[in-house]
Design an enzyme around this catalytic site. Structure first.
Site: not given
Ligand code: GSY
Length: 183
Positions: A92, A106, A101, A104
């Site tokens: 990443r 979290d 990315r 991720d």
């Molecule tokens: O931290 C979230 C990253 N992210 C996502 C994701 O993980 N999934 C979807 N469907 N949309 C997202 N937009 C972001 S920014």
């Protein structure tokens, strides 16, 4: 490491995983393996893998999202730093805040801890608005968790009719998919 009497306290925490570049499923599995290989973390439960339409910046590929429940002896900030290190090890590179990315990771919930520091807010400040987090979180969240009822209602509504662009993509038996498990 926190000791209560002679016992080490282990917290239960929930981590959201997402990927929308490269071999998305492989990256998710590698991330779980890396997390579980840490001597201070143990993966307990693994949600389904959901394919989800991008939210926010929509001109990017679809994500695979999932959530895992872990138990850990690491304090919240140490756990956060460990997850950031794992993101780096999985390739990443943080370019655009909302852009595509490889992986991720979290931190969503850590026991019933509430904290608001520059580096880390718990519960995760945006999780209740994100169906791509709540649907897989509902798969692994303890029924007894104080947020369970609200999350169950929102997750069920999000899945109904497929309007939110979230579809179950695959279920995995992670222990079988990884190294032999010794209990
Ligand atoms: O931290 C979230 C990253 N992210 C996502 C994701 O993980 N999934 C979807 N469907 N949309 C997202 N937009 C972001 S920014």
């Amino acid at each position: 490491m926190q000791m209560v009497g002679q016992f080490e306290h282990k917290a239960e925490a929930y981590i959201a995983l997402g990927s929308n570049i490269g071999d998305r499923e492989e990256l998710l599995l590698e991330a779980i393996q890396l997390i579980d290989s840490d001597p201070d973390i143990r993966a307990l439960r693994v949600s389904g893998i959901y394919e989800t339409d991008p939210v926010g910046y929509t001109d990017q590929p679809a994500f695979l999202n999932m959530v895992i429940a872990i138990t850990t002896s690491l304090k919240p900030l140490k756990l956060l730093h460990t997850l950031l290190d794992f993101e780096g090890r999985l390739g990443r590179i943080r370019h655009e805040r909302w852009g595509p990315r490889t992986i991720d990771l979290d931190l969503l919930l850590y026991d019933n801890v509430r904290m608001d520091q520059e580096e880390l807010t718990l519960p995760h400040p945006r999780m209740m608005e994100r169906s791509f987090v709540l649907v897989p979180l509902h798969d692994v969240l303890m029924n007894s968790h104080p947020l369970h009822e609200g999350i169950a209602t929102t997750a069920a509504a999000a899945l109904q009719g497929g309007k939110e662009g979230i579809a179950l993509w695959k279920t995995i038996n992670w222990r079988n998919a990884s190294e032999p498990f010794e209990s």
